[in-house]
Motif scaffolding. Structure first.
Motif, PDB file in Angstrom:
ATOM      1  N   GLU A 468       1.015  -1.446   0.355  1.00  0.00           N
ATOM      2  CA  GLU A 468       0.011  -0.041  -0.124  1.00  0.00           C
ATOM      3  C   GLU A 468       0.841   1.530  -0.050  1.00  0.00           C
ATOM      4  O   GLU A 468       0.447   2.491  -0.737  1.00  0.00           O
ATOM      5  CB  GLU A 468      -1.152   0.091   1.492  1.00  0.00           C
ATOM      6  N   LEU A 469       1.982   0.999   0.428  1.00  0.00           N
ATOM      7  CA  LEU A 469       2.840   2.864   0.748  1.00  0.00           C
ATOM      8  C   LEU A 469       3.707   2.363  -0.518  1.00  0.00           C
ATOM      9  O   LEU A 469       4.030   3.434  -1.170  1.00  0.00           O
ATOM     10  CB  LEU A 469       3.967   2.070   2.024  1.00  0.00           C
ATOM     11  N   TYR A 470       4.658   1.071  -1.040  1.00  0.00           N
ATOM     12  CA  TYR A 470       5.296   1.535  -1.806  1.00  0.00           C
ATOM     13  C   TYR A 470       5.279   0.852  -3.063  1.00  0.00           C
ATOM     14  O   TYR A 470       5.842   0.615  -4.537  1.00  0.00           O
ATOM     15  CB  TYR A 470       6.580  -0.177  -1.381  1.00  0.00           C
ATOM     16  N   ALA A 471       4.115  -0.226  -3.424  1.00  0.00           N
ATOM     17  CA  ALA A 471       3.324  -0.430  -5.137  1.00  0.00           C
ATOM     18  C   ALA A 471       3.947   1.063  -5.989  1.00  0.00           C
ATOM     19  O   ALA A 471       3.007   1.823  -6.188  1.00  0.00           O
ATOM     20  CB  ALA A 471       2.724  -1.428  -4.609  1.00  0.00           C
ATOM     21  N   ASP A 472       4.438   0.131  -6.645  1.00  0.00           N
ATOM     22  CA  ASP A 472       4.407   1.176  -8.038  1.00  0.00           C
ATOM     23  C   ASP A 472       5.411   0.583  -9.815  1.00  0.00           C
ATOM     24  O   ASP A 472       5.807   0.384 -10.266  1.00  0.00           O
ATOM     25  CB  ASP A 472       5.683   2.650  -8.228  1.00  0.00           C
ATOM     26  N   GLY A 473       4.072  -0.819 -10.384  1.00  0.00           N
ATOM     27  CA  GLY A 473       4.768  -1.245 -11.535  1.00  0.00           C
ATOM     28  C   GLY A 473       3.595  -2.367 -12.113  1.00  0.00           C
ATOM     29  O   GLY A 473       2.310  -2.086 -10.928  1.00  0.00           O
ATOM     30  N   PRO A 474       3.535  -2.379 -13.195  1.00  0.00           N
ATOM     31  CA  PRO A 474       2.420  -3.665 -13.786  1.00  0.00           C
ATOM     32  C   PRO A 474       2.438  -4.978 -13.537  1.00  0.00           C
ATOM     33  O   PRO A 474       3.775  -5.392 -13.029  1.00  0.00           O
ATOM     34  CB  PRO A 474       3.358  -3.583 -15.243  1.00  0.00           C
ATOM     35  N   HIS A 475       1.904  -5.252 -12.726  1.00  0.00           N
ATOM     36  CA  HIS A 475       1.182  -6.318 -12.197  1.00  0.00           C
ATOM     37  C   HIS A 475       0.742  -7.218 -13.281  1.00  0.00           C
ATOM     38  O   HIS A 475      -0.462  -7.525 -13.546  1.00  0.00           O
ATOM     39  CB  HIS A 475       0.518  -6.651 -11.189  1.00  0.00           C
ATOM     40  N   GLY A 476       1.100  -8.479 -14.448  1.00  0.00           N
ATOM     41  CA  GLY A 476       1.238  -9.259 -15.310  1.00  0.00           C
ATOM     42  C   GLY A 476      -0.535 -10.193 -15.375  1.00  0.00           C
ATOM     43  O   GLY A 476      -0.914 -10.383 -16.329  1.00  0.00           O
ATOM     44  N   ALA A 477      -0.314 -10.990 -13.935  1.00  0.00           N
ATOM     45  CA  ALA A 477      -1.495 -11.641 -13.249  1.00  0.00           C
ATOM     46  C   ALA A 477      -2.394 -11.153 -13.641  1.00  0.00           C
ATOM     47  O   ALA A 477      -3.643 -11.354 -13.712  1.00  0.00           O
ATOM     48  CB  ALA A 477      -0.861 -12.993 -12.017  1.00  0.00           C
ATOM     49  N   THR A 478      -3.112  -9.955 -12.710  1.00  0.00           N
ATOM     50  CA  THR A 478      -3.622  -9.299 -12.654  1.00  0.00           C
ATOM     51  C   THR A 478      -3.821  -8.534 -13.845  1.00  0.00           C
ATOM     52  O   THR A 478      -5.030  -7.848 -13.979  1.00  0.00           O
ATOM     53  CB  THR A 478      -3.998  -8.654 -11.109  1.00  0.00           C
ATOM     54  N   ALA A 483      -0.121   1.070  -8.055  1.00  0.00           N
ATOM     55  CA  ALA A 483       0.743   2.326  -7.139  1.00  0.00           C
ATOM     56  C   ALA A 483      -0.587   2.230  -6.043  1.00  0.00           C
ATOM     57  O   ALA A 483      -0.829   2.023  -5.868  1.00  0.00           O
ATOM     58  CB  ALA A 483       0.299   2.945  -8.253  1.00  0.00           C
ATOM     59  N   GLY A 484       1.373   2.996  -4.917  1.00  0.00           N
ATOM     60  CA  GLY A 484       0.852   2.948  -3.840  1.00  0.00           C
ATOM     61  C   GLY A 484       1.238   4.669  -3.506  1.00  0.00           C
ATOM     62  O   GLY A 484       1.136   5.392  -4.206  1.00  0.00           O
TER      63      GLY A 484
END
Length: 716
Positions: A468-478, A483-484
């Motif tokens: 929740e804080l640091y996510a920032d990128g593509p998530h292929g499986a979903t 982005a957090g």
């Protein structure tokens, strides 16, 4: 030798131990066990198989399992045998207040009163699961229901005992991998099941032996499924007419555990391994290869004299890894390695007051490496102290306590990245620290031996998670760009439960109301923007896409919808009703059962509904039993869900009614007690979609069509 193990374990010791469990002769048992099993007729469908008596592990009240202020549901015995699905979410779905996230048949977590992710704590014998299932809906919990003995579900805030991640509830998986009771001789079970909409082939085996205080447990399981079937009228252009592409799975696992029993407790340890490979319905080329190794040490001392009357301690260490592959080529590998420790100390009564003082620590290192890593490497550390006290006076029993928890979440930034693209997104490392507090007070008032009133008020805080804080990128499986927000503060909630309970013999009823207010409620919401793998895209203030084309003309490279974590004020209101009435009590019994639940969730900042919340659900069942025979038929109605947020592209889901039925037969052969079951689900083959699913895959993964499953469980 390890490479030739037919069960697929790399550990030779694990392979030999699990193979031994499967090959134990089924005719061996202690005379006492055999006599007890032979004399236990199936009086109801939910009691057709023998059950172990084990109330040591309890999530609602560490002092007395019989008096729990918060609502708790338990699955065990034949009821669990019939409800077991491929995932934990599917197994628990339709318990009062519990739905499932449903990212297809291979990834599904329980959703409690509209709350999911890191607000629902999944425990294994009170120890943290330490996997990555809360990170994303396509990540399945690293627990297979095939080897589970009992599942406990606490609905409502449980942060007092289990931390901020239990702000919405707790699911505790109970097994006997560390034997908690004395064992004399050899005992165990064997279960196999076939069929269903997914064409399951599942087998599990458990063997236990003991003497002179020593007890050994060994178990193993294997499960395979095909692409699951949906009604032909779905019209989604599916492969082979009516099967969802890339929804097959394979799973296997096992454990070895041992303990030493003495007059006032036990000490023990266990090692387990779990592996699964499954497809995701978001992309027909993406499959997830998951594995986990877990070690636990546990001690329980009870009935002690003096100020301290009992001590429970548990330490877990886990290594988790899963790789998301596109056409067999690894894209992103997630790793989570950590440990947790829990200590509970019961003190003697001080007048009418008794209680538990506890300590809990947890630390884990998480990394995501690869071209589509959407979170940097992080380290999370949690330390907490808590107290739970109970005061009984006359018909009243009060329960209250508090918890203080320190959380530190450190991001490695670009040092934890797996590609050059990640460097630009994650930047330098950063550390956030939080101190979260929780407190609750509740009571039980017994109007008479049959009727009681319960109420509970809880104030809880939850620190934001690393993603929740640091996510920032593509998530292929979903199929999303996530982005957090590094500036998030603590999530706070105030919740109240009120319930009226009645029980008279085989008949019972419970009516409960709940309300929960959140400030700074954090949820993943679609922004309406698109991004490519490097974070470029329309509306994000850049002048070019990753492939060199202009933003104005539209990126020709693959783009993903952007989802961003946002904090809002939120309110959750609802009710849960369940009841059972004995209609006929003679040579045979007939019971009618009913349950209903509803949650209304509102984003009070944007004045719109919270997405992915199950609608009103009503289920009625008729249950018949005669000796060793049992049968059940039920109608399950799920209303239309037309309350969805403006950014939910999945939209409303239509209402539907499923007709389900089951039959069981209990038998005795020498010293073996067994149960044969036949279960049919969605017998009218109705097309239906799950309102709790992520909107990007809701229409891609309908609920399963008609399925018939048969199986047998033998206990010796």
């Amino acid at each position: 030798m390890a490479s030739k193990c037919i069960l697929g374990f790399k550990s030779t010791a694990m392979c030999v131990a699990v193979a031994s469990a499967i090959s134990v002769p089924l005719t061996v048992s202690t005379p006492a066990q055999a006599q007890t099993q032979a004399q236990a007729p199936a009086q109801t469908l939910a009691a057709a198989a023998p059950q172990k008596i084990d109330e040591i592990v309890i999530i609602g009240n560490p002092l007395d399992a019989r008096d729990v202020v918060a609502p708790v549901s338990t699955l065990s015995g034949t009821e669990l045998l019939l409800k077991k699905g491929s995932t934990l979410g599917e197994t628990l779905n339709n318990l009062p207040g519990v739905s499932q996230s449903w990212f297809g048949p291979n990834a599904s977590r329980p959703v409690i009163r509209g709350l999911d992710g890191d607000r629902i704590r999944i425990l294994n014998n009170l120890g943290s699961s330490l996997d990555a299932s809360s990170l994303s809906n396509d990540h399945n919990p690293s627990i297979d229901p095939l080897v589970v003995e009992k599942i406990e579900v606490l609905r409502g805030p449980a942060a007092l005992l289990y931390g901020g991640a239990a702000i919405g509830g707790v699911v505790n998986i109970v097994d006997n991998r560390i034997p908690r009771n004395a064992i004399s001789g050899v005992s165990g079970s064997l279960e196999t099941r076939l069929g269903g909409a997914e064409r399951e082939r599942g087998t599990s085996a458990v063997a236990e032996l003991g003497a002179d205080g020593f007890a050994l447990h060994v178990d193993g399981f294997t499960r395979d499924t095909d692409d699951y079937k949906v009604p032909r009228s779905t019209g989604l252009g599916l492969d082979n007419g009516n099967r969802i592409v890339n929804s097959a799975s394979q799973a296997k696992g096992g454990a070895v555990g041992a303990s030493y029993q003495f007059d006032k407790g036990y000490v023990g340890a266990m090692h387990s391994e779990y592996k699964t490979i499954y497809g995701t319905v978001a992309d027909e080329a993406v499959r997830i290869d998951m594995r986990q190794k877990r070690d636990s040490v546990e001690a329980n001392f009870r009935g002690l004299n003096g100020l301290i009357t009992g001590v429970f301690a548990k330490f877990n260490q886990s290594e988790y890894e899963h790789t998301e592959k596109d056409d067999g080529v690894p894209q992103t590998t997630f790793k989570n390695k950590g440990d947790d420790f829990r200590l509970e100390v019961k003190h003697a009564k001080i007048g009418a007051l008794q209680g538990v003082i506890g300590l809990q620590t947890e630390q884990f290192d998480f990394s995501a490496l690869g071209a589509e890593a959407f979170v940097p490497g992080t380290r999370t550390e949690n330390q907490a102290v808590f107290a739970f006290e109970e005061l009984a006076t006359g018909p009243w029993k009060f329960q209250f306590g508090g918890r203080v928890e320190k959380n530190k979440i450190k991001s490695d930034g670009e040092a934890g990245s797996g590609s050059l693209a990640n460097t630009a997104r994650f930047g330098e490392g950063r550390t956030r620290a939080f101190t979260a507090g929780s407190a609750s007070v509740g009571g039980i008032y017994k109007i008479n031996p049959a009727i009681s009133i319960t109420s509970n008020l809880a104030f809880t805080q939850r620190a934001p998670t690393f993603y929740e804080l640091y996510a920032d990128g593509p998530h292929g499986a979903t199929g999303a760009y996530e982005a957090g927000n590094q500036s998030f503060g603590k999530e706070r909630s105030t919740a109240i439960d009120l319930a009226l309970q009645w029980k008279d013999g085989a008949s019972s009823a419970r009516v409960g109301l709940f309300a929960q207010e959140f400030s700074n409620y954090i949820s993943l919401r679609r922004t309406g923007l698109d991004r490519d793998a490097d974070g470029n895209g329309n509306g994000v203030g850049v002048t070019a896409c990753a492939d060199g084309t202009s933003v104005e003309s539209g990126c020709t490279a693959k783009v993903l919808p952007e989802f961003r974590y946002r904090a809002v004020e939120a309110r959750f209101l609802g009710f849960e009703i369940e009841g059972k009435q004995r209609l006929i009590d003679g040579p045979y019994t007939v019971d009618v059962e009913a349950k209903a639940d509803y949650t209304r969730a509102d984003d009070r900042t944007n004045h719109e509904p919270i997405p992915r919340v199950a609608p009103l659900r009503i289920t009625g069942s008729l249950v018949w039993a005669l000796g060793d025979w049992g049968a059940r038929i039920e109608a399950q109605n799920v209303a239309q869900q037309n309350r969805f947020s403006s950014d939910d592209i999945g939209g409303a889901t239509k209402g539907y009614t499923f007709i389900n039925a089951a039959a069981t037969y209990g038998f005795n052969v020498d010293r073996i007690r067994g149960t044969v079951f036949l279960r049919g689900t969605n017998l009218t083959d109705r097309k239906a979609f799950n309102a709790s699913s992520v909107d990007t895959i809701r229409g891609l993964a309908p609920l399963p069509g008609r399925g018939v499953k048969v199986g047998v469980q033998v206990n010796f």
